[in-house]
Design an enzyme around this catalytic site. Structure first.
Site, PDB file in Angstrom:
ATOM      1  CG  HIS A 178      -2.230  -0.666   0.970  1.00  0.00           C
ATOM      2  ND1 HIS A 178      -2.341  -2.018   0.877  1.00  0.00           N
ATOM      3  CD2 HIS A 178      -3.478  -0.167   0.763  1.00  0.00           C
ATOM      4  CE1 HIS A 178      -3.613  -2.335   0.625  1.00  0.00           C
ATOM      5  NE2 HIS A 178      -4.317  -1.232   0.552  1.00  0.00           N
ATOM      6  CE  LYS A 213      -7.022 -10.089  11.492  1.00  0.00           C
ATOM      7  NZ  LYS A 213      -6.639  -9.347  12.697  1.00  0.00           N
TER       8      LYS A 213
END
Lengths: 280, 180
Positions: free
Chosen positions: B36, B101
């Site tokens: 990222h 999550k």
């Protein structure tokens, strides 16, 4: 004196790295089974059943239960009548981790510098805690620690006036903030007292206890019971989707502290509560 | 059993409601912390990305190594909040789906709503089971990152729960009012 070759330590660490990541111990399996049976929220029940199935698949196919096979944490209780032979004990532990993570197809998740973050590619170094004890044995306890849960841990240097209620509130608040991130149902290690680092070490060490086995000391046991009740009421549930199964267990330990302080540390483990032990 | 075909479209995403369990089928890419950071740094320098994010679904995972004969090792989701700083920028590049999550920031939930995107939760700590739904895996960018490299995955009936839907409602913010 009893001579022990450090190669035995290396072999034990290597084996524990692999075993811990491919299968849960009986205590954790039982706690999960009980949780799935008593959970009343349908989605929560389904999640728990999937997690149990996951562990079965992992053992059958020799795939790690969780891809985060953790940073290796080793507690060494070294008997003072042991004479170590064959080289460095510390190097033997790191070598055991290196071999275990390679041979077990486990993920290498350690970066050399926390600032520049280049992977060491062999999951070393391990974090090692030594204690010299009586006797002529070496007790090794191993817990690979995933960081989804480790990141949710917290230390509070409370005031003596915060008292028991302050401790309870701090722990419950930590679990609430962790919420779904730490992969509930959790095993929660709590260390109360000592100094800053002593409270944290106690909290970590509680994660090595058999899940659901109450503390021997009454004061700690009462904290565990009350914390379990309050945590159940949070309705976080497995994976944070709701339900009463937010924690499989709370393990607490107390230690004498200073007249001016009340340190509390919470170290959280996920439902993949890996812990192994070997005595040489 | 509600099956969803990847790549996602905004029309399909509109049919998804928070809390519902769906099964994903088709191509996705992996990417977590280090990937990222590199993607956003590349965009900040005005350079082209090594992969197209248009309509893409990204799975926050760093799988364990595959044994000989296996497609992938354990492959469950990592915690998503660590990607929050980078997510709005990637949504601007056309990213439509995320799998991880845990909670997202209110900024991310707002960006999900603005872009008509979706965030799914996979089962944390169930990487062995997740791997059984992955039919192919190949590193396509940043191989030096090891487990954190960007992989192209093909999944078959990969189970997820809609965690933040296109209205910004979150499965984790039940009592606090699920809206952004």
């Amino acid at each position: 004196m009893r001579e022990i070759n450090v190669a035995k330590v290396r072999e034990a660490v290597e084996a524990m790295c692999i075993e811990a990541n491919l299968a849960l111990t009986k205590d954790v399996q039982l706690a999960m089974k009980n949780a799935a049976e008593t959970e009343t929220n349908p989605l929560a029940k389904e999640v728990l059943e999937d997690l149990i199935k996951n562990e079965r698949v992992a053992s059958e196919l020799k795939v790690p239960i969780c891809q985060d096979t953790g940073m290796a944490v080793v507690f060494v209780d070294l008997g003072q009548e042991v004479a170590l032979a064959g080289g460095s004990l510390e190097e033997a532990i790191h070598a055991g981790v290196r071999l275990g993570y390679e041979k077990g197809y486990l993920r290498k998740s350690v970066v050399k510098s926390p600032i520049t973050r280049v992977n060491t590619k062999d999951n070393t170094p391990a974090v090692i805690h030594y204690r010299v004890v009586e006797g002529d044995q070496i007790r090794l306890r191993f817990a690979p620690k995933g960081f989804g849960s480790e990141n949710m841990g917290r230390l509070g240097m409370l005031k003596p006036s915060d008292g028991r209620e302050g401790v309870l509130e701090f722990v419950v608040d930590t679990v609430k903030k962790a919420g779904p991130n730490a992969c509930p149902p959790l095993v929660i290690g709590v260390g109360v007292g000592g100094t800053m680092e002593k409270a944290c070490l106690l909290a970590k060490e509680q994660l090595l206890r058999n899940v659901g086995e109450p503390a021997a000391e009454e004061e700690a046991r009462e904290l565990e019971e009350e914390l379990m009740e309050r945590i159940e009421a949070l309705d976080i549930g497995p994976q944070g989707f709701g339900g009463k199964t937010t924690a499989l267990a709370v393990h607490a330990a107390l230690f004498p502290t200073h007249i001016a302080g009340l340190p509390v540390c919470v170290n959280i483990n996920c439902h993949v509560a890996r812990h192994r032990e070997r005595v040489i | 059993m509600k099956r969803i075909q990847l790549p996602l479209t905004k029309e399909v995403i509109q049919t998804l409601r928070v809390g519902e369990k769906v099964y994903l089928n088709g191509p996705m890419v992996t990417g977590r912390d280090a990937a990222h950071r590199r993607l956003v740094e590349t965009l900040d320098r005005g350079e082209a990305l090594p992969i197209s994010l248009d309509g893409m679904t990204i799975f926050y995972v760093g799988p364990s190594p595959a044994r000989p004969g296996q497609i992938i090792g354990s492959a469950g989701p990592t915690t998503s909040y660590r990607m929050d700083d980078y997510t709005p920028r990637l949504l601007e590049e056309g990213l439509l789906g995320m799998i991880g999550k845990g909670r997202r920031s209110s900024l991310v939930r707002q960006a999900i709503r603005e872009h008509g995107a979706v965030y799914f939760a996979a089962l944390g700590g169930a990487g062995a089971l997740a791997a059984q739904a992955i039919v192919s895996a190949e590193v396509i960018a940043y191989p030096d990152l090891g487990a954190e490299a960007i992989h192209a995955l093909e999944v078959k009936d990969f189970p997820v729960v809609v965690a933040v839907d296109a209205t910004g409602a979150s499965v984790y913010e039940r009592e606090e009012g699920a809206r952004v």
